[in-house]
Design a protein around this motif. Structure first.
Motif, PDB file in Angstrom:
ATOM      1  N   LYS A  68       4.615 -10.913  -0.124  1.00  0.00           N
ATOM      2  CA  LYS A  68       4.414 -11.891   0.836  1.00  0.00           C
ATOM      3  C   LYS A  68       2.880 -12.004   1.364  1.00  0.00           C
ATOM      4  CE  LYS A  68       8.884 -13.424   2.612  1.00  0.00           C
ATOM      5  NZ  LYS A  68       9.062 -14.580   1.796  1.00  0.00           N
ATOM      6  N   ASP A  69       2.750 -10.766   1.544  1.00  0.00           N
ATOM      7  CA  ASP A  69       1.134 -10.428   2.099  1.00  0.00           C
ATOM      8  C   ASP A  69       0.115  -9.629   1.041  1.00  0.00           C
ATOM      9  OD1 ASP A  69       1.837 -11.174   4.832  1.00  0.00           O
ATOM     10  OD2 ASP A  69       2.735  -9.455   5.234  1.00  0.00           O
ATOM     11  N   ALA A  70       0.634  -9.961  -0.211  1.00  0.00           N
ATOM     12  CA  ALA A  70      -0.266  -9.360  -0.841  1.00  0.00           C
ATOM     13  C   ALA A  70      -1.591 -10.352  -1.593  1.00  0.00           C
ATOM     14  CB  ALA A  70       0.522  -9.175  -2.507  1.00  0.00           C
ATOM     15  N   SER A  71      -2.562  -9.773  -1.868  1.00  0.00           N
ATOM     16  CA  SER A  71      -3.933 -10.598  -2.281  1.00  0.00           C
ATOM     17  C   SER A  71      -3.470 -11.324  -3.579  1.00  0.00           C
ATOM     18  CB  SER A  71      -4.978  -9.739  -2.525  1.00  0.00           C
ATOM     19  OG  SER A  71      -4.858  -8.631  -3.419  1.00  0.00           O
ATOM     20  N   TRP A  72      -4.274 -12.211  -3.763  1.00  0.00           N
ATOM     21  CA  TRP A  72      -4.133 -12.848  -5.245  1.00  0.00           C
ATOM     22  C   TRP A  72      -4.356 -11.875  -6.353  1.00  0.00           C
ATOM     23  CZ3 TRP A  72      -1.955 -15.761  -8.343  1.00  0.00           C
ATOM     24  CH2 TRP A  72      -2.490 -15.940  -9.708  1.00  0.00           C
ATOM     25  N   GLU A  73      -5.181 -10.803  -6.289  1.00  0.00           N
ATOM     26  CA  GLU A  73      -5.580  -9.889  -7.167  1.00  0.00           C
ATOM     27  C   GLU A  73      -4.401  -9.140  -7.589  1.00  0.00           C
ATOM     28  OE1 GLU A  73      -7.501 -10.697  -4.813  1.00  0.00           O
ATOM     29  OE2 GLU A  73      -9.307 -11.534  -5.755  1.00  0.00           O
ATOM     30  N   GLU A  78       0.024  -7.905 -11.125  1.00  0.00           N
ATOM     31  CA  GLU A  78       1.428  -7.715 -11.407  1.00  0.00           C
ATOM     32  C   GLU A  78       1.969  -8.696 -12.640  1.00  0.00           C
ATOM     33  OE1 GLU A  78       5.205  -5.773 -11.286  1.00  0.00           O
ATOM     34  OE2 GLU A  78       3.103  -5.263 -10.354  1.00  0.00           O
ATOM     35  N   ILE A  79       1.376  -9.787 -12.522  1.00  0.00           N
ATOM     36  CA  ILE A  79       1.663 -10.810 -13.640  1.00  0.00           C
ATOM     37  C   ILE A  79       1.329 -10.243 -14.696  1.00  0.00           C
ATOM     38  CG2 ILE A  79       1.261 -13.058 -14.505  1.00  0.00           C
ATOM     39  CD1 ILE A  79       0.812 -14.146 -11.426  1.00  0.00           C
ATOM     40  N   TYR A  80       0.373  -9.727 -15.084  1.00  0.00           N
ATOM     41  CA  TYR A  80      -0.349  -9.388 -16.147  1.00  0.00           C
ATOM     42  C   TYR A  80       0.060  -7.851 -16.666  1.00  0.00           C
ATOM     43  CZ  TYR A  80      -2.785 -13.767 -16.805  1.00  0.00           C
ATOM     44  OH  TYR A  80      -3.155 -15.191 -16.902  1.00  0.00           O
ATOM     45  N   ASN A  81       0.697  -7.265 -15.783  1.00  0.00           N
ATOM     46  CA  ASN A  81       1.054  -5.801 -16.001  1.00  0.00           C
ATOM     47  C   ASN A  81       1.754  -5.526 -17.239  1.00  0.00           C
ATOM     48  OD1 ASN A  81       1.450  -3.105 -15.706  1.00  0.00           O
ATOM     49  ND2 ASN A  81       3.180  -3.435 -14.155  1.00  0.00           N
ATOM     50  N   GLY A  82       1.338  -4.582 -18.219  1.00  0.00           N
ATOM     51  CA  GLY A  82       2.007  -4.503 -19.478  1.00  0.00           C
ATOM     52  C   GLY A  82       1.601  -5.625 -20.675  1.00  0.00           C
ATOM     53  N   ARG A  83       0.908  -6.332 -20.362  1.00  0.00           N
ATOM     54  CA  ARG A  83       0.315  -7.420 -21.408  1.00  0.00           C
ATOM     55  C   ARG A  83      -0.948  -7.381 -22.050  1.00  0.00           C
ATOM     56  NH1 ARG A  83       3.474 -12.916 -19.569  1.00  0.00           N
ATOM     57  NH2 ARG A  83       5.213 -12.038 -18.431  1.00  0.00           N
ATOM     58  N   GLY A  84      -1.595  -6.108 -21.898  1.00  0.00           N
ATOM     59  CA  GLY A  84      -2.762  -5.767 -22.305  1.00  0.00           C
ATOM     60  C   GLY A  84      -3.815  -6.542 -21.779  1.00  0.00           C
ATOM     61  N   ALA A  85      -3.812  -7.160 -20.610  1.00  0.00           N
ATOM     62  CA  ALA A  85      -5.160  -8.089 -20.085  1.00  0.00           C
ATOM     63  C   ALA A  85      -5.764  -7.070 -19.040  1.00  0.00           C
ATOM     64  CB  ALA A  85      -4.547  -9.295 -19.599  1.00  0.00           C
TER      65      ALA A  85
END
Length: 85
Positions: A68-73, A78-85
């Motif tokens: 909820k209070d997290a930055s876009w970064e 988190e979205i790309y976590n574990g995807r090698g990006a």
């Protein structure tokens, strides 16, 4: 129609002038008419209302408490976590 004509001088790039002249000849019109048409189109476009974006669709409930209070970064990481990006 009682329209007043303003005589003016403009400076444009040679290649643009040559292209406009070719189009004018092809369409059997004048450079002046083509220039006026172009100006009318640009002015109409600039005076029109800006297009509205579609409403943003969100997941019911929104973000989890963790984000909820997290930055876009942080969210992006988190979205790309574990995807090698």
């Amino acid at each position: 129609m009682g329209r007043h004509i303003m005589k003016t001088t403009i400076e444009i790039a040679d290649d643009l002038f040559e292209r406009a002249q070719r189009v004018a000849r092809k369409e059997k019109t004048t450079f002046r008419a083509l220039t006026e048409q172009g100006l009318r189109l640009v002015l109409k476009q600039k005076q029109s209302k800006p297009k509205k974006l579609p409403p943003l669709v969100t997941v019911p409930g929104g973000l989890t408490d963790e984000f909820k209070d997290a930055s876009w970064e942080r969210i992006r990481d988190e979205i790309y976590n574990g995807r090698g990006a």
